[in-house]
Design a protein around this motif. Structure first.
Motif, PDB file in Angstrom:
ATOM      1  N   ASP A  67       2.957  15.515  10.274  1.00 51.02           N
ATOM      2  CA  ASP A  67       3.688  15.251   9.046  1.00 51.02           C
ATOM      3  C   ASP A  67       2.841  14.396   8.111  1.00 51.02           C
ATOM      4  OD1 ASP A  67       5.798  15.258   7.283  1.00 51.02           O
ATOM      5  OD2 ASP A  67       7.121  14.023   8.503  1.00 51.02           O
ATOM      6  N   VAL A  68       3.318  14.238   6.891  1.00 46.09           N
ATOM      7  CA  VAL A  68       2.725  13.302   5.940  1.00 46.09           C
ATOM      8  C   VAL A  68       3.702  12.157   5.790  1.00 46.09           C
ATOM      9  CG1 VAL A  68       1.977  12.960   3.554  1.00 46.09           C
ATOM     10  CG2 VAL A  68       1.476  15.116   4.724  1.00 46.09           C
ATOM     11  N   ILE A  69       3.188  10.924   5.970  1.00 46.89           N
ATOM     12  CA  ILE A  69       4.025   9.734   5.829  1.00 46.89           C
ATOM     13  C   ILE A  69       3.282   8.710   4.981  1.00 46.89           C
ATOM     14  CG2 ILE A  69       5.241  10.101   8.017  1.00 46.89           C
ATOM     15  CD1 ILE A  69       3.511   7.950   9.274  1.00 46.89           C
ATOM     16  N   GLU A  70       3.989   7.669   4.613  1.00 44.95           N
ATOM     17  CA  GLU A  70       3.419   6.630   3.768  1.00 44.95           C
ATOM     18  C   GLU A  70       2.920   5.458   4.611  1.00 44.95           C
ATOM     19  OE1 GLU A  70       5.000   3.720   0.226  1.00 44.95           O
ATOM     20  OE2 GLU A  70       5.865   5.721   0.402  1.00 44.95           O
ATOM     21  N   ALA A  71       1.766   4.937   4.230  1.00 45.42           N
ATOM     22  CA  ALA A  71       1.245   3.738   4.875  1.00 45.42           C
ATOM     23  C   ALA A  71       2.003   2.531   4.348  1.00 45.42           C
ATOM     24  CB  ALA A  71      -0.242   3.583   4.588  1.00 45.42           C
ATOM     25  N   LEU A  72       2.324   1.601   5.226  1.00 41.26           N
ATOM     26  CA  LEU A  72       3.038   0.394   4.828  1.00 41.26           C
ATOM     27  C   LEU A  72       2.119  -0.811   4.729  1.00 41.26           C
ATOM     28  CD1 LEU A  72       6.239   0.851   7.039  1.00 41.26           C
ATOM     29  CD2 LEU A  72       5.880   1.521   4.641  1.00 41.26           C
ATOM     30  N   MET A  86       0.855  -1.184   0.000  1.00 42.57           N
ATOM     31  CA  MET A  86       0.000   0.000   0.000  1.00 42.57           C
ATOM     32  C   MET A  86       0.893   1.236   0.000  1.00 42.57           C
ATOM     33  SD  MET A  86      -2.893   1.074   2.705  1.00 42.57           S
ATOM     34  CE  MET A  86      -4.105   2.057   1.906  1.00 42.57           C
ATOM     35  N   ASN A  87       0.581   2.196  -0.836  1.00 39.20           N
ATOM     36  CA  ASN A  87       1.384   3.410  -0.930  1.00 39.20           C
ATOM     37  C   ASN A  87       0.569   4.651  -0.600  1.00 39.20           C
ATOM     38  OD1 ASN A  87       3.689   2.030  -1.721  1.00 39.20           O
ATOM     39  ND2 ASN A  87       3.095   2.071  -3.866  1.00 39.20           N
ATOM     40  N   GLU A  88      -0.487   4.504   0.160  1.00 44.05           N
ATOM     41  CA  GLU A  88      -1.325   5.642   0.509  1.00 44.05           C
ATOM     42  C   GLU A  88      -0.574   6.580   1.446  1.00 44.05           C
ATOM     43  OE1 GLU A  88      -5.781   6.603   2.227  1.00 44.05           O
ATOM     44  OE2 GLU A  88      -4.915   4.648   2.624  1.00 44.05           O
ATOM     45  N   LEU A  89      -0.716   7.893   1.190  1.00 41.60           N
ATOM     46  CA  LEU A  89      -0.116   8.872   2.079  1.00 41.60           C
ATOM     47  C   LEU A  89      -1.091   9.206   3.190  1.00 41.60           C
ATOM     48  CD1 LEU A  89       1.610  11.265  -0.472  1.00 41.60           C
ATOM     49  CD2 LEU A  89       2.668   9.500   0.956  1.00 41.60           C
ATOM     50  N   LEU A  90      -0.541   9.438   4.374  1.00 44.40           N
ATOM     51  CA  LEU A  90      -1.339   9.720   5.562  1.00 44.40           C
ATOM     52  C   LEU A  90      -0.876  11.020   6.191  1.00 44.40           C
ATOM     53  CD1 LEU A  90      -0.998   6.176   7.156  1.00 44.40           C
ATOM     54  CD2 LEU A  90      -2.911   6.995   5.765  1.00 44.40           C
ATOM     55  N   LEU A  91      -1.821  11.826   6.654  1.00 46.02           N
ATOM     56  CA  LEU A  91      -1.512  13.018   7.431  1.00 46.02           C
ATOM     57  C   LEU A  91      -1.614  12.629   8.897  1.00 46.02           C
ATOM     58  CD1 LEU A  91      -0.980  16.100   7.604  1.00 46.02           C
ATOM     59  CD2 LEU A  91      -3.471  16.381   7.706  1.00 46.02           C
ATOM     60  N   ILE A  92      -0.513  12.796   9.624  1.00 51.79           N
ATOM     61  CA  ILE A  92      -0.501  12.447  11.039  1.00 51.79           C
ATOM     62  C   ILE A  92      -0.923  13.670  11.840  1.00 51.79           C
ATOM     63  CG2 ILE A  92       0.861  11.552  12.963  1.00 51.79           C
ATOM     64  CD1 ILE A  92       0.482   9.691  10.458  1.00 51.79           C
ATOM     65  N   PRO A 100      -6.441  10.053   5.875  1.00 49.38           N
ATOM     66  CA  PRO A 100      -5.971   9.836   4.507  1.00 49.38           C
ATOM     67  C   PRO A 100      -5.594  11.187   3.888  1.00 49.38           C
ATOM     68  CG  PRO A 100      -8.126   8.825   4.876  1.00 49.38           C
ATOM     69  CD  PRO A 100      -7.827   9.655   6.068  1.00 49.38           C
ATOM     70  N   ALA A 101      -4.343  11.335   3.462  1.00 43.32           N
ATOM     71  CA  ALA A 101      -3.884  12.615   2.922  1.00 43.32           C
ATOM     72  C   ALA A 101      -4.671  13.008   1.676  1.00 43.32           C
ATOM     73  CB  ALA A 101      -2.391  12.549   2.618  1.00 43.32           C
ATOM     74  N   ALA A 102      -5.150  12.042   0.917  1.00 45.03           N
ATOM     75  CA  ALA A 102      -5.928  12.340  -0.282  1.00 45.03           C
ATOM     76  C   ALA A 102      -7.231  13.052   0.052  1.00 45.03           C
ATOM     77  CB  ALA A 102      -6.214  11.052  -1.052  1.00 45.03           C
ATOM     78  N   THR A 111       2.899   2.063   9.754  1.00 44.82           N
ATOM     79  CA  THR A 111       3.746   3.093   9.161  1.00 44.82           C
ATOM     80  C   THR A 111       5.163   2.878   9.678  1.00 44.82           C
ATOM     81  OG1 THR A 111       3.573   4.747  10.928  1.00 44.82           O
ATOM     82  CG2 THR A 111       1.789   4.708   9.287  1.00 44.82           C
ATOM     83  N   GLU A 112       6.112   3.625   9.149  1.00 45.23           N
ATOM     84  CA  GLU A 112       7.478   3.513   9.659  1.00 45.23           C
ATOM     85  C   GLU A 112       7.590   4.023  11.093  1.00 45.23           C
ATOM     86  OE1 GLU A 112       9.300   7.544   7.631  1.00 45.23           O
ATOM     87  OE2 GLU A 112       9.346   5.677   6.502  1.00 45.23           O
ATOM     88  N   GLU A 113       6.559   4.729  11.570  1.00 43.40           N
ATOM     89  CA  GLU A 113       6.534   5.223  12.953  1.00 43.40           C
ATOM     90  C   GLU A 113       5.702   4.321  13.864  1.00 43.40           C
ATOM     91  OE1 GLU A 113       5.611   9.360  13.279  1.00 43.40           O
ATOM     92  OE2 GLU A 113       6.844   9.874  11.570  1.00 43.40           O
TER      93      GLU A 113
END
Length: 146
Positions: free
Chosen positions: A93-98, A1-7, A18-20, A122-124
């Motif tokens: 921040d905006v990060i990528e969902a894994l 999954m490559n969705e961007l997320l706003l934390i 969901p950043a989108a 996520t990586e966090e």
């Protein structure tokens, strides 16, 4: 999954939007009260010549209310053709969902359970993914639908 997320942080909890679904992140300095509005509507504000309905995310999640004085951080979203500003404690921040959202395996409280779509890696670490339309609808949505 490559969705961007706003934390963001809501009621001291780090969660993901969901950043989108987020048009922009803004600071609001003026709220106009709306008489007889549902409890989670904090008021109205203007942004670039358009009116935003301002949603208090804490009230929407039935977690108390946010102080609505001073500068307020908000994520601007569009739901069913209407623009809303979702008041949050902070934006990180905006990060990528894994991963894709996975079912939640713990009791989180009725507000979080209503508004979440699952846990996403996520990586966090794992974060709760929150549905912006559920935040806009608020706690009374289930009562009105019944």
């Amino acid at each position: 999954m490559n969705e961007l997320l706003l934390i963001v942080t809501i009621a001291a909890q780090r969660v993901a939007l969901p950043a989108a679904a987020v048009e922009s992140v803004v600071e609001l300095d003026t709220l106009i009260p709306v008489p007889r509005a549902v409890g989670h509507v904090a008021g109205l504000s203007a942004l670039r010549s358009r009116v935003l309905t301002v949603i208090d995310c804490r009230r929407s999640l039935e977690l108390g209310s946010t102080c609505t004085e001073g500068l307020l951080e908000a994520a601007v979203v569009e739901v069913e053709g209407h623009h809303y500003a979702l008041i949050v404690d902070s934006v990180e921040d905006v990060i990528e969902a894994l991963s894709d959202p996975a079912p939640i395996r713990a009791a989180m409280g009725p507000g979080w359970e209503r508004a979440s779509t699952g846990m996403v890696e996520t990586e966090e670490g794992a974060l709760l993914l929150v549905d912006v339309a559920a935040l806009v609808a608020g706690p009374a949505a289930e009562t009105r639908a019944a």
